[in-house]
Design an enzyme around this catalytic site. Sequence first.
Site: not given
Length: 168
Positions: A22, A28, A139
């Site tokens: 990420c 994430r 996100d």
Amino acid sequence: MFDFIDIIKQMGKEKTKILMVCMGNICRSPTAEGTFRSQVKQQQVEHLFEIDSAGTHAYHIGETPDSRSQSSAHKYGVDLSDQRARQVHESDFYYYDYIFAMDSANLANLQAICPAEHQHKLSLMLDNIPENSQKSVPDPYFEGRFDEVFEMLNRASDFLLRSLLKKV
């Protein structure tokens, strides 16, 4: 559970190396690493996989995952506390067999720095879910959707593991 004979057949083979990516490697991608690692452990196939995560940016190098990501994962019995953020390095493209980006922006960042002969290793994590129209993992850093992100990545990890075990 997978058949013991199938596992024995794989013991002499090299591990499949997977990298989750990420932006900052604190929400994430550590969650994706944690969910996949947890499912690998549940299936007792740890000897078949090497799993890591990284970020496309150097914002949080050396930091533990965001406390909200850790809290969400902990609710589901997944511990992220031993992970530390790092940035993707050129050597990762040579080392890992599969590199999964959490969204299209990070996939584009990876594609821009990945050597041409390793572009085939790059894909979106959510592409592992059959007939899934959503391509990007949101996100949660600013939006706070940590449980939703965990569930999404856990589901993608399940499909990914089943798919990879069919190939070995």
